[in-house]
Scaffold this motif. Structure first.
Motif, PDB file in Angstrom:
ATOM      1  N   SER A  81       1.216  -0.939   0.465  1.00 32.61           N
ATOM      2  CA  SER A  81      -0.075  -0.319   0.070  1.00 32.61           C
ATOM      3  C   SER A  81       0.855   1.545   0.181  1.00 32.61           C
ATOM      4  O   SER A  81       2.121   1.775   0.154  1.00 32.61           O
ATOM      5  CB  SER A  81      -0.972  -0.060   0.858  1.00 32.61           C
ATOM      6  OG  SER A  81      -0.005  -0.205   2.350  1.00 32.61           O
ATOM      7  N   ILE A  82       0.132   1.799  -1.028  1.00 33.81           N
ATOM      8  CA  ILE A  82       1.391   3.567  -1.059  1.00 33.81           C
ATOM      9  C   ILE A  82       0.008   4.949  -0.211  1.00 33.81           C
ATOM     10  O   ILE A  82      -1.300   4.845  -1.174  1.00 33.81           O
ATOM     11  CB  ILE A  82       1.978   3.739  -1.446  1.00 33.81           C
ATOM     12  CG1 ILE A  82       2.222   2.911  -2.313  1.00 33.81           C
ATOM     13  CG2 ILE A  82       2.788   4.797  -1.828  1.00 33.81           C
ATOM     14  CD1 ILE A  82       3.099   2.805  -3.926  1.00 33.81           C
ATOM     15  N   THR A  83       0.017   5.715   0.690  1.00 30.38           N
ATOM     16  CA  THR A  83      -0.527   6.602   0.942  1.00 30.38           C
ATOM     17  C   THR A  83       0.169   7.924   0.898  1.00 30.38           C
ATOM     18  O   THR A  83       1.375   8.021   1.801  1.00 30.38           O
ATOM     19  CB  THR A  83      -1.042   6.206   1.742  1.00 30.38           C
ATOM     20  OG1 THR A  83      -2.143   7.669   1.831  1.00 30.38           O
ATOM     21  CG2 THR A  83      -1.597   6.151   2.929  1.00 30.38           C
ATOM     22  N   GLY A  84       0.153   9.285   0.368  1.00 26.99           N
ATOM     23  CA  GLY A  84       0.993   9.694   0.758  1.00 26.99           C
ATOM     24  C   GLY A  84       0.364  11.180  -0.107  1.00 26.99           C
ATOM     25  O   GLY A  84      -0.387  11.334  -0.618  1.00 26.99           O
ATOM     26  N   ILE A  85       1.551  12.379  -0.032  1.00 27.63           N
ATOM     27  CA  ILE A  85       1.063  13.572  -0.370  1.00 27.63           C
ATOM     28  C   ILE A  85       2.010  13.916  -1.598  1.00 27.63           C
ATOM     29  O   ILE A  85       3.394  14.671  -1.221  1.00 27.63           O
ATOM     30  CB  ILE A  85       1.630  14.768   0.348  1.00 27.63           C
ATOM     31  CG1 ILE A  85       0.469  14.523   2.238  1.00 27.63           C
ATOM     32  CG2 ILE A  85       1.050  16.637   0.351  1.00 27.63           C
ATOM     33  CD1 ILE A  85       0.571  15.651   3.075  1.00 27.63           C
ATOM     34  N   ALA A  86       1.727  14.113  -2.933  1.00 27.09           N
ATOM     35  CA  ALA A  86       2.443  14.441  -3.477  1.00 27.09           C
ATOM     36  C   ALA A  86       2.635  15.677  -4.350  1.00 27.09           C
ATOM     37  O   ALA A  86       3.898  15.739  -4.865  1.00 27.09           O
ATOM     38  CB  ALA A  86       2.378  13.288  -5.014  1.00 27.09           C
ATOM     39  N   GLY A  87       2.552  16.671  -3.497  1.00 28.43           N
ATOM     40  CA  GLY A  87       2.043  17.716  -3.851  1.00 28.43           C
ATOM     41  C   GLY A  87       1.392  18.000  -5.343  1.00 28.43           C
ATOM     42  O   GLY A  87       0.820  17.249  -5.931  1.00 28.43           O
ATOM     43  N   PRO A  88       1.448  19.289  -5.691  1.00 35.23           N
ATOM     44  CA  PRO A  88       1.654  20.695  -4.746  1.00 35.23           C
ATOM     45  C   PRO A  88       1.210  21.506  -3.906  1.00 35.23           C
ATOM     46  O   PRO A  88       1.842  21.299  -3.179  1.00 35.23           O
ATOM     47  CB  PRO A  88       3.068  22.141  -5.974  1.00 35.23           C
ATOM     48  CG  PRO A  88       1.353  21.393  -6.835  1.00 35.23           C
ATOM     49  CD  PRO A  88       1.038  20.053  -7.259  1.00 35.23           C
ATOM     50  N   GLY A  89      -0.361  21.032  -3.669  1.00 33.09           N
ATOM     51  CA  GLY A  89      -0.786  21.361  -2.887  1.00 33.09           C
ATOM     52  C   GLY A  89      -0.812  19.850  -1.898  1.00 33.09           C
ATOM     53  O   GLY A  89      -0.031  18.933  -1.849  1.00 33.09           O
ATOM     54  N   GLY A  90      -1.602  19.705  -0.841  1.00 35.68           N
ATOM     55  CA  GLY A  90      -2.786  19.120  -0.265  1.00 35.68           C
ATOM     56  C   GLY A  90      -1.484  18.624   1.631  1.00 35.68           C
ATOM     57  O   GLY A  90      -1.543  18.225   2.643  1.00 35.68           O
ATOM     58  N   ALA A  91      -0.238  19.570   1.487  1.00 34.98           N
ATOM     59  CA  ALA A  91       0.454  19.643   3.241  1.00 34.98           C
ATOM     60  C   ALA A  91      -0.100  19.615   4.433  1.00 34.98           C
ATOM     61  O   ALA A  91      -1.578  21.309   4.368  1.00 34.98           O
ATOM     62  CB  ALA A  91       1.965  20.434   2.807  1.00 34.98           C
ATOM     63  N   VAL A  92      -0.261  19.295   5.319  1.00 34.12           N
ATOM     64  CA  VAL A  92      -0.891  20.205   6.994  1.00 34.12           C
ATOM     65  C   VAL A  92      -0.120  20.259   7.787  1.00 34.12           C
ATOM     66  O   VAL A  92       1.768  19.433   7.017  1.00 34.12           O
ATOM     67  CB  VAL A  92      -1.849  19.266   7.231  1.00 34.12           C
ATOM     68  CG1 VAL A  92      -3.144  19.135   5.741  1.00 34.12           C
ATOM     69  CG2 VAL A  92      -2.114  18.001   7.311  1.00 34.12           C
ATOM     70  N   PRO A  93       0.057  20.990   8.741  1.00 35.86           N
ATOM     71  CA  PRO A  93       0.687  21.020   9.673  1.00 35.86           C
ATOM     72  C   PRO A  93       1.472  19.320   9.766  1.00 35.86           C
ATOM     73  O   PRO A  93       0.724  18.674  10.530  1.00 35.86           O
ATOM     74  CB  PRO A  93      -0.063  21.560  10.474  1.00 35.86           C
ATOM     75  CG  PRO A  93      -1.203  22.508  10.106  1.00 35.86           C
ATOM     76  CD  PRO A  93      -1.205  21.865   9.529  1.00 35.86           C
ATOM     77  N   GLY A 118      10.208  15.025  -0.303  1.00 31.82           N
ATOM     78  CA  GLY A 118      10.829  16.860   0.141  1.00 31.82           C
ATOM     79  C   GLY A 118       9.914  17.206  -1.328  1.00 31.82           C
ATOM     80  O   GLY A 118       9.520  16.391  -2.131  1.00 31.82           O
ATOM     81  N   ALA A 119       9.960  18.234  -1.190  1.00 23.17           N
ATOM     82  CA  ALA A 119       9.150  19.281  -1.972  1.00 23.17           C
ATOM     83  C   ALA A 119      10.072  18.670  -3.816  1.00 23.17           C
ATOM     84  O   ALA A 119      10.208  19.871  -4.058  1.00 23.17           O
ATOM     85  CB  ALA A 119       8.894  20.419  -2.285  1.00 23.17           C
ATOM     86  N   ILE A 120      10.119  18.062  -4.135  1.00 25.33           N
ATOM     87  CA  ILE A 120      10.615  17.785  -5.382  1.00 25.33           C
ATOM     88  C   ILE A 120       9.854  17.513  -6.888  1.00 25.33           C
ATOM     89  O   ILE A 120      10.575  16.719  -8.037  1.00 25.33           O
ATOM     90  CB  ILE A 120      11.387  16.195  -5.643  1.00 25.33           C
ATOM     91  CG1 ILE A 120      10.551  14.663  -4.517  1.00 25.33           C
ATOM     92  CG2 ILE A 120      12.602  16.070  -4.282  1.00 25.33           C
ATOM     93  CD1 ILE A 120      11.207  13.695  -5.587  1.00 25.33           C
ATOM     94  N   GLY A 121       8.505  17.654  -6.214  1.00 23.65           N
ATOM     95  CA  GLY A 121       8.019  17.517  -7.691  1.00 23.65           C
ATOM     96  C   GLY A 121       6.976  16.761  -7.548  1.00 23.65           C
ATOM     97  O   GLY A 121       7.299  15.994  -7.170  1.00 23.65           O
TER      98      GLY A 121
END
Length: 211
Positions: A105-117, A143-146
């Motif tokens: 399973s994979i779940t994450g924040i790929a960006g560019p938005g969606g970040a939370v504290p 990190g924010a690598i795209g």
């Protein structure tokens, strides 16, 4: 690792994983959120993968995670979609809903938005569950690598974890044998023992000769 490097790396890893699973007669299911099916795509892009890959769940929304994988609503509300708890529940859910030996399973924040504290762009949680009860979790902060790079590197990480679990548990380390001891070691003589051993027995008195 660039996007191109990740793509070429994922293809090599996918081939290795498929060969390993064939040799061990293992089958796989995937449960993907932020990667949107890229892991299943990397595996099924290789001819003959159907003898290993059973199915893939693309559960992008929380509702899909609950409906298709059985992730508890309480887990999603308490820990969020991007969390260790949700990743583990997704992997176990995929294992339960598919007749396979391994599920990733994979779940994450790929960006560019969606970040939370506390959960920045590039945060991804992975889990692999095995039919024999083993389960593995890993967290990566790319990190924010795209967006594309986060997704491609997530595919590589997921394939690596599958290979690690597919290889099976490491055999228990053999206990080191203690060096053989001589049970018949000579006891060191104390000064008293040494003196006693050197003591000369008393001479017998000589009887006088009869005239």
């Amino acid at each position: 690792m660039s996007g191109n490097d990740a793509r070429s790396g994922s293809r090599a890893l996918a081939r290795s994983l498929l060969d390993l699973c064939r040799s061990r007669k293992l089958t796989i299911a995937t449960a993907e959120s932020c990667t949107g099916g890229l892991v299943a795509g990397a595996l099924t892009d290789i001819p003959g993968s159907s003898d290993v890959i059973d199915r893939g769940f693309v559960t992008y929304s929380n509702a899909a995670k609950h409906a298709m994988l059985g992730v508890e609503t309480a887990t999603l509300n308490t820990f969020g979609a991007v969390s260790k708890e949700t990743a583990l529940a997704m992997a176990v859910g995929a294992l339960e809903h598919a007749d396979v030996d391994l599920a990733v399973s994979i779940t994450g924040i790929a960006g560019p938005g969606g970040a939370v504290p506390g959960k920045p762009v590039g945060l991804v949680h992975f889990a692999v569950a095995a039919r024999d009860g083993r389960i593995m979790h890993r967290e990566q902060r790319f990190g924010a690598i795209g967006r594309s790079n986060v997704r491609q590197r997530s595919v590589v990480e997921a394939l690596r974890m599958l290979i690690e679990v597919a290889r099976g548990p490491k055999p228990a380390a053999k206990a080191k044998r203690a060096p053989a001891t001589d049970v018949h070691k000579r006891v060191a003589r104390t000064p008293r023992r040494a003196a006693a051993s050197k003591r000369v027995p008393p001479k017998r008195p000589v009887k006088p000769k009869k005239p």
